[in-house]
Enzyme design. Structure first.
Site, PDB file in Angstrom:
ATOM      1  N   SER A   1      -0.614  10.057   1.434  1.00 23.56           N
ATOM      2  CA  SER A   1      -1.920   9.416   1.637  1.00 23.56           C
ATOM      3  C   SER A   1      -2.933   9.905   0.610  1.00 23.56           C
ATOM      4  O   SER A   1      -3.841   9.176   0.230  1.00 23.56           O
ATOM      5  CB  SER A   1      -2.476   9.759   3.013  1.00 23.56           C
ATOM      6  OG  SER A   1      -1.635   9.279   4.013  1.00 23.56           O
TER       7      SER A   1
ATOM      8  N   HIS B   1       2.370   3.631  -1.738  1.00 26.52           N
ATOM      9  CA  HIS B   1       1.576   3.973  -0.554  1.00 26.52           C
ATOM     10  C   HIS B   1       1.393   2.766   0.356  1.00 26.52           C
ATOM     11  O   HIS B   1       0.809   1.757  -0.046  1.00 26.52           O
ATOM     12  CB  HIS B   1       0.215   4.544  -0.993  1.00 26.52           C
ATOM     13  CG  HIS B   1      -0.611   4.986   0.152  1.00 26.52           C
ATOM     14  ND1 HIS B   1      -1.960   4.734   0.250  1.00 26.52           N
ATOM     15  CD2 HIS B   1      -0.273   5.645   1.295  1.00 26.52           C
ATOM     16  CE1 HIS B   1      -2.411   5.231   1.388  1.00 26.52           C
ATOM     17  NE2 HIS B   1      -1.405   5.783   2.037  1.00 26.52           N
TER      18      HIS B   1
ATOM     19  N   GLU C   1       0.133   0.178  -2.337  1.00 27.55           N
ATOM     20  CA  GLU C   1      -0.359   0.653  -3.629  1.00 27.55           C
ATOM     21  C   GLU C   1       0.810   1.239  -4.419  1.00 27.55           C
ATOM     22  O   GLU C   1       1.690   1.882  -3.844  1.00 27.55           O
ATOM     23  CB  GLU C   1      -1.391   1.771  -3.421  1.00 27.55           C
ATOM     24  CG  GLU C   1      -2.694   1.306  -2.814  1.00 27.55           C
ATOM     25  CD  GLU C   1      -3.628   2.467  -2.473  1.00 27.55           C
ATOM     26  OE1 GLU C   1      -4.814   2.353  -2.735  1.00 27.55           O
ATOM     27  OE2 GLU C   1      -3.145   3.487  -1.941  1.00 27.55           O
TER      28      GLU C   1
ATOM     29  N   ASN D   1      -7.389   4.700   0.528  1.00 28.76           N
ATOM     30  CA  ASN D   1      -7.784   5.842   1.371  1.00 28.76           C
ATOM     31  C   ASN D   1      -9.071   6.471   0.875  1.00 28.76           C
ATOM     32  O   ASN D   1      -9.871   6.990   1.664  1.00 28.76           O
ATOM     33  CB  ASN D   1      -6.673   6.895   1.423  1.00 28.76           C
ATOM     34  CG  ASN D   1      -5.637   6.546   2.475  1.00 28.76           C
ATOM     35  OD1 ASN D   1      -5.779   5.573   3.186  1.00 28.76           O
ATOM     36  ND2 ASN D   1      -4.582   7.333   2.546  1.00 28.76           N
TER      37      ASN D   1
HETATM   38  N1  CAA Z   1       5.121  -4.237  14.305  1.00 32.92           N
HETATM   39  C1  CAA Z   1       5.233  -5.574  14.151  1.00 32.92           C
HETATM   40  N2  CAA Z   1       4.229  -6.430  14.388  1.00 32.92           N
HETATM   41  C2  CAA Z   1       3.043  -5.911  14.772  1.00 32.92           C
HETATM   42  C3  CAA Z   1       2.834  -4.527  14.942  1.00 32.92           C
HETATM   43  C4  CAA Z   1       3.934  -3.671  14.680  1.00 32.92           C
HETATM   44  N3  CAA Z   1       3.824  -2.338  14.764  1.00 32.92           N
HETATM   45  N4  CAA Z   1       1.544  -4.335  15.339  1.00 32.92           N
HETATM   46  C5  CAA Z   1       0.971  -5.551  15.408  1.00 32.92           C
HETATM   47  N5  CAA Z   1       1.874  -6.494  15.058  1.00 32.92           N
HETATM   48  C6  CAA Z   1       1.650  -7.935  14.942  1.00 32.92           C
HETATM   49  C7  CAA Z   1       1.423  -8.573  16.277  1.00 32.92           C
HETATM   50  O1  CAA Z   1       2.641  -8.961  16.864  1.00 32.92           O
HETATM   51  C8  CAA Z   1       0.560  -9.782  15.923  1.00 32.92           C
HETATM   52  O2  CAA Z   1       1.371 -10.847  15.415  1.00 32.92           O
HETATM   53  P1  CAA Z   1       0.928 -12.388  15.615  1.00 32.92           P
HETATM   54  O3  CAA Z   1      -0.432 -12.529  14.963  1.00 32.92           O
HETATM   55  O4  CAA Z   1       1.976 -13.185  14.923  1.00 32.92           O
HETATM   56  O5  CAA Z   1       0.876 -12.605  17.087  1.00 32.92           O
HETATM   57  C9  CAA Z   1      -0.269  -9.279  14.749  1.00 32.92           C
HETATM   58  O6  CAA Z   1       0.448  -8.162  14.200  1.00 32.92           O
HETATM   59  C10 CAA Z   1      -1.633  -8.845  15.177  1.00 32.92           C
HETATM   60  O7  CAA Z   1      -1.483  -7.838  16.203  1.00 32.92           O
HETATM   61  P2  CAA Z   1      -2.236  -7.810  17.588  1.00 32.92           P
HETATM   62  O8  CAA Z   1      -2.551  -9.199  18.038  1.00 32.92           O
HETATM   63  O9  CAA Z   1      -1.523  -6.880  18.506  1.00 32.92           O
HETATM   64  O10 CAA Z   1      -3.579  -7.042  17.317  1.00 32.92           O
HETATM   65  P3  CAA Z   1      -4.710  -7.330  16.306  1.00 32.92           P
HETATM   66  O11 CAA Z   1      -4.908  -8.758  15.972  1.00 32.92           O
HETATM   67  O12 CAA Z   1      -5.850  -6.570  16.857  1.00 32.92           O
HETATM   68  O13 CAA Z   1      -4.217  -6.587  14.958  1.00 32.92           O
HETATM   69  C11 CAA Z   1      -3.967  -4.719  13.560  1.00 32.92           C
HETATM   70  C12 CAA Z   1      -3.796  -5.267  14.960  1.00 32.92           C
HETATM   71  C13 CAA Z   1      -3.040  -5.439  12.591  1.00 32.92           C
HETATM   72  C14 CAA Z   1      -3.618  -3.244  13.599  1.00 32.92           C
HETATM   73  C15 CAA Z   1      -5.462  -4.952  13.109  1.00 32.92           C
HETATM   74  O14 CAA Z   1      -6.319  -4.424  14.076  1.00 32.92           O
HETATM   75  C16 CAA Z   1      -5.795  -4.326  11.772  1.00 32.92           C
HETATM   76  O15 CAA Z   1      -5.562  -4.895  10.713  1.00 32.92           O
HETATM   77  N6  CAA Z   1      -6.395  -3.092  11.810  1.00 32.92           N
HETATM   78  C17 CAA Z   1      -6.734  -2.344  10.611  1.00 32.92           C
HETATM   79  C18 CAA Z   1      -5.600  -1.417  10.288  1.00 32.92           C
HETATM   80  C19 CAA Z   1      -5.851  -0.559   9.084  1.00 32.92           C
HETATM   81  O16 CAA Z   1      -6.965  -0.397   8.624  1.00 32.92           O
HETATM   82  N7  CAA Z   1      -4.779   0.038   8.553  1.00 32.92           N
HETATM   83  C20 CAA Z   1      -4.858   0.939   7.440  1.00 32.92           C
HETATM   84  C21 CAA Z   1      -5.115   2.330   7.920  1.00 32.92           C
HETATM   85  S1  CAA Z   1      -5.157   3.503   6.608  1.00 32.92           S
HETATM   86  C22 CAA Z   1      -3.529   3.868   6.338  1.00 32.92           C
HETATM   87  O17 CAA Z   1      -2.645   3.421   7.001  1.00 32.92           O
HETATM   88  C23 CAA Z   1      -3.252   4.724   5.164  1.00 32.92           C
HETATM   89  C24 CAA Z   1      -2.641   6.032   5.426  1.00 32.92           C
HETATM   90  O18 CAA Z   1      -2.367   6.699   4.446  1.00 32.92           O
HETATM   91  C25 CAA Z   1      -2.414   6.557   6.770  1.00 32.92           C
END
Ligand code: CAA
Length: 403
Positions: free
Chosen positions: A117, A138, A150, A188
């Site tokens: 990260s 990433h 990335e 990040n």
């Molecule tokens: N596996 C497979 N599919 C998944 C899943 C998983 N783990 N989690 C969610 N989904 C799918 C759902 O099935 C759903 O599919 P459909 O639209 O086809 O029905 C879709 O993704 C959307 O999910 P939800 O309806 O459950 O929930 P949501 O619309 O609230 O979306 C989310 C959830 C995608 C997490 C959204 O809230 C989001 O984009 N959040 C931001 C996440 C983010 O910022 N991530 C980056 C973090 S930083 C990082 O990761 C870097 C690091 O180094 C740690």
């Protein structure tokens, strides 16, 4: 490339193994114990089952994908992989040790990649003989959903390796964006000030966690930053903020709330308890906040959604000035990697957000928060230059972008 090794079957490793197996790669998934690899495979099964349930995948295909995932607890099991992506705990020594082992084990042609990260790709590459065949890849949580990956060349990465890395990302149906090797790379570096500011606002009692998260959802973000911290993992926060602080100093304070939550065994979604417990704040959390406030003497600071977004904007300007990526890629990466809100034309990202509001307004608000909350809000000089030049954003049809 056909055989991909993935080290670490945790949240990120299992996600990477899943998307690569879905794209047709043979996967060797390695972790320290049978229990850990099995847990990773269970996560993949669950995620694929969700897709079957939603009618996006037929169950025969799910079985075929699972058959492409081979598991091992031994490093030797990775010997034949053509590319190996490491996704273990954020610990430079641990990662460096693994890469040293792989360097002696695999063909010199095998690409070694780290899904870190925040840690330096160049430093990790310096520890292996094949430093030209080393790079960062990433991914973003949840890996099956977030469209970005990335690609981070270290100073030593060969052009051929970078191109193969980009090709791999495309083959697994993610959008590759190349970013320079700096602490936090691109996304990040911009999302952590936002997620960290949410923690500071919560620990200061600027607003309740629910109010903070609701305000950001109302501003168009797909989830609240505190719920995001719980999803990514409080332990991940504790290990990723110090390297950012080390890299950038006072602009990246380490929110003490991360540390206190970890000390209380509250790791986020993975332990069932983090900032939230089943979506609500409990008494233990309120006690932690109270204690932080009595120790720091800082409470009831000002809250607005802008307070959090402006930290992203200012860091995006730093990235622009340092040519970590182009203005277009900075915004695209934030949309694809974190769901930064877009308008009806699909335009969005921190630089577009700033252009939309007016760069003179952004400068004014940053100065306001610098005076009230501290130097982490210090407006970047480049922003002042844009304002001095009259490039104020959309209202004059020229800002970070032209309209
Ligand atoms: N596996 C497979 N599919 C998944 C899943 C998983 N783990 N989690 C969610 N989904 C799918 C759902 O099935 C759903 O599919 P459909 O639209 O086809 O029905 C879709 O993704 C959307 O999910 P939800 O309806 O459950 O929930 P949501 O619309 O609230 O979306 C989310 C959830 C995608 C997490 C959204 O809230 C989001 O984009 N959040 C931001 C996440 C983010 O910022 N991530 C980056 C973090 S930083 C990082 O990761 C870097 C690091 O180094 C740690």
């Amino acid at each position: 490339m056909n055989r991909i090794g993935v080290i670490g079957a945790g949240t990120m490793g299992s996600g990477i193994a899943q998307v690569a197996a879905q794209a047709g790669f043979e996967i060797i998934l390695q972790d320290l114990s049978d229990a850990l690899v099995q847990k990773g495979v269970e996560k993949i099964e669950k995620s694929l089952a969700k897709s079957v349930e939603k009618g996006r995948l037929i169950s025969e295909e799910k079985e075929r994908i699972l058959r492409r995932i081979h598991i091992t607890t031994k490093m030797e099991g990775l010997r034949d992989a053509e590319m190996i992506v490491e996704a273990v705990f954020e610990d430079l020594e641990l990662k460096a040790g693994l890469f040293k082992q792989l360097d002696g084990l695999c063909s010199p042609e095998t690409i070694l990649a780290s899904n870190t990260s925040t840690l330096s790709i160049t430093r990790m590459a310096a520890g292996v003989a094949r430093s030209g065949r080393f790079l960062g890849t990433h991914f973003f949580n949840p890996v099956p959903v977030m469209r970005l990956a990335e690609v981070i060349p270290g100073l030593q990465s060969s052009q051929e390796t970078v191109e193969e890395g980009i090709e791999f990302i495309k083959r697994i149906k993610k959008v590759p964006i190349v970013a320079k090797d700096c602490p936090g790379f691109l996304v990040n570096r911009i999302v952590m000030p936002y997620a960290g500011e949410a923690m500071l606002a919560a620990q200061e009692g600027a607003a309740s966690p629910t109010e903070i998260d609701e305000a950001m959802k109302a501003a168009g973000f797909p989830m609240g930053p505190l719920a995001l911290n719980d999803m990514v993992g409080i332990d991940v926060g504790v290990h990723t903020f110090p390297p950012m602080h080390e890299g950038y100093g006072e602009r990246f304070p380490v929110p003490v709330l991360f540390v206190k939550l970890l000390e209380a065994g509250r790791l986020g979604l993975k332990s069932g308890k983090g900032i939230y417990v089943n979506g609500l704040v409990d008494d233990e959390f309120l006690e932690i906040i109270k204690k932080i406030q009595s120790e720091s003497g800082i409470r009831r600071t000002e809250f607005s959604a802008d307070r959090l977004i402006l930290r992203q904007v200012n860091e995006a300007v730093w990235c622009l000035q340092e040519k970590i990526a182009s203005a277009e890629d900075i915004d695209r990466a934030m949309v694809l990697g974190t769901g930064f809100p877009v308008d009806e034309k699909g335009m969005g990202g921190p630089l577009h957000w700033a252009d939309e509001r007016g760069l003179d307004w952004v400068l004014d608000r940053l100065n306001h928060y610098k005076d009230s909350l501290g130097s982490r809000f210090w407006p970047h000089f480049l922003l002042k230059q844009y304002v001095a030049a009259g490039y104020l954003g959309k209202k004059v049809r020229k800002g970070f972008f032209e309209y």
